[in-house]
Write an enzyme that holds these catalytic residues in place. Structure first.
Site, mmCIF file in Angstrom:
data_model
loop_
_atom_site.group_PDB
_atom_site.id
_atom_site.type_symbol
_atom_site.label_atom_id
_atom_site.label_comp_id
_atom_site.label_asym_id
_atom_site.label_seq_id
_atom_site.Cartn_x
_atom_site.Cartn_y
_atom_site.Cartn_z
ATOM 1 N N CYS A 97 0.860 -1.167 -0.047
ATOM 2 C CA CYS A 97 -0.027 0.035 0.003
ATOM 3 C C CYS A 97 0.724 1.274 -0.057
ATOM 4 O O CYS A 97 1.493 1.499 -0.939
ATOM 5 C CB CYS A 97 -0.850 0.097 1.300
ATOM 6 S SG CYS A 97 -2.451 0.973 1.008
ATOM 7 N N HIS A 198 -3.658 -5.451 2.185
ATOM 8 C CA HIS A 198 -3.363 -5.817 3.649
ATOM 9 C C HIS A 198 -3.869 -6.874 3.989
ATOM 10 O O HIS A 198 -4.605 -7.862 3.338
ATOM 11 C CB HIS A 198 -3.865 -4.772 4.369
ATOM 12 C CG HIS A 198 -3.278 -3.412 4.089
ATOM 13 N ND1 HIS A 198 -2.207 -2.782 4.494
ATOM 14 C CD2 HIS A 198 -3.982 -2.335 3.326
ATOM 15 C CE1 HIS A 198 -2.036 -1.296 4.089
ATOM 16 N NE2 HIS A 198 -3.096 -1.107 3.465
HETATM 17 N N1 GLN Z 1 -1.825 6.949 2.229
HETATM 18 C C1 GLN Z 1 -2.156 6.034 1.212
HETATM 19 C C2 GLN Z 1 -3.396 6.294 0.517
HETATM 20 O O1 GLN Z 1 -4.454 6.601 1.195
HETATM 21 C C3 GLN Z 1 -1.727 4.340 1.475
HETATM 22 C C4 GLN Z 1 -2.908 4.044 2.629
HETATM 23 C C5 GLN Z 1 -2.417 2.870 3.259
HETATM 24 O O2 GLN Z 1 -1.229 2.487 3.113
HETATM 25 N N2 GLN Z 1 -3.398 1.982 3.625
HETATM 26 O O3 GLN Z 1 -3.480 6.062 -0.751
#
Ligand code: GLN
Length: 243
Positions: A97, A198
């Site tokens: 992510c 995740h």
């Molecule tokens: N901040 C990033 C987004 O919202 C990644 C979020 C995350 O790692 N879940 O796209």
């Protein structure tokens, strides 16, 4: 002393650990130890020089935009060359992510464009539209033979677009993937892997944890384990995604 040893280096383990992404490291450790393979975990934080030979596998989890800002600048200024050296020698780099987004060329956040580490040809744009949230499953083909399924959960505001020289990690079966539009999820360039999944990712996809371990150890076959619980977790994640 085990005669084989997996050395893993976690980048920013406290800042980039959303959705308990650190559980991926625990999964790698367990699956090594259960087989009598040694496991050594080191960390590299903001400001730390990165040693490209300290590990066979480098890992960055997900994070909030705020924390990503700090890490993006540090990656570009302090760790960029070392990560490129790792990729060149075929070391494994896994980004989840927020960590995935930073492997690309840039992350555009409003009027700011954060530098990416430039390991893969992709860019990410943070939109004001809805976050892409939910259970997801993708079909991947990492080795010849039948394709496999990775199942997990995604939650991102960023939309990622692969450039002409990038290949997706997989094809979206359920969920949004890179941008909710083109059916691609993640990226793979040799042993550099990025994904939005995740879960944490690896406890729900033990087969993928083993692929990472085997690849990092140079392609050695791994002894089978009793995976009844892991397979149940995988089936559950697939069911949640409707696949
Ligand atoms: N901040 C990033 C987004 O919202 C990644 C979020 C995350 O790692 N879940 O796209």
């Amino acid at each position: 002393m085990p005669d084989r040893e997996l050395r893993v280096c976690a980048l920013y383990p406290d800042l980039m650990n959303i959705y308990a992404d650190r559980g991926n490291l625990l999964m790698l450790e367990c699956r090594c130890r259960w087989r009598g393979i040694g496991f050594v975990l080191t960390a590299s934080d903001l400001g730390d020089e990165l040693d490209p030979d300290v590990a066979q596998l480098y890992y960055i989890g997900g994070g909030q935009d705020r924390d990503q800002r700090l890490c993006a600048l540090d990656l570009a200024e302090v760790k960029r060359d070392a990560l490129h050296a790792v990729a060149r020698r075929g070391g494994v780099i896994l980004g989840v992510c927020g960590g995935y987004q930073l492997l690309g060329r840039s992350y555009e956040l409003g009027d700011q464009t954060l530098p990416g580490v430039g390991l893969v040809d992709l860019r990410t744009v943070r939109v004001t539209g809805p976050r892409l949230i939910g259970n997801a499953a993708i079909e991947v083909q990492l080795t010849p033979g039948r394709p496999r399924v990775l199942a997990g959960f995604e939650n991102h505001g960023g939309r990622t677009y692969l450039g002409p020289s990038a290949e997706a990690l997989g094809r979206v079966l359920r969920g949004h993937g890179n941008n909710g539009g083109d059916g691609h999820e993640g990226v793979r360039e040799r042993n550099v892997i990025g994904t939005y999944l995740h879960g944490p990712l690896l406890p729900k996809n033990a087969w993928f944890a083993d692929w990472l371990i085997a690849t990092a150890l140079g392609g050695e076959a791994l002894a089978p384990l009793d995976d009844e619980l892991e397979e149940a977790a995988h089936a559950d994640a697939r069911r949640a995604a409707g696949v």
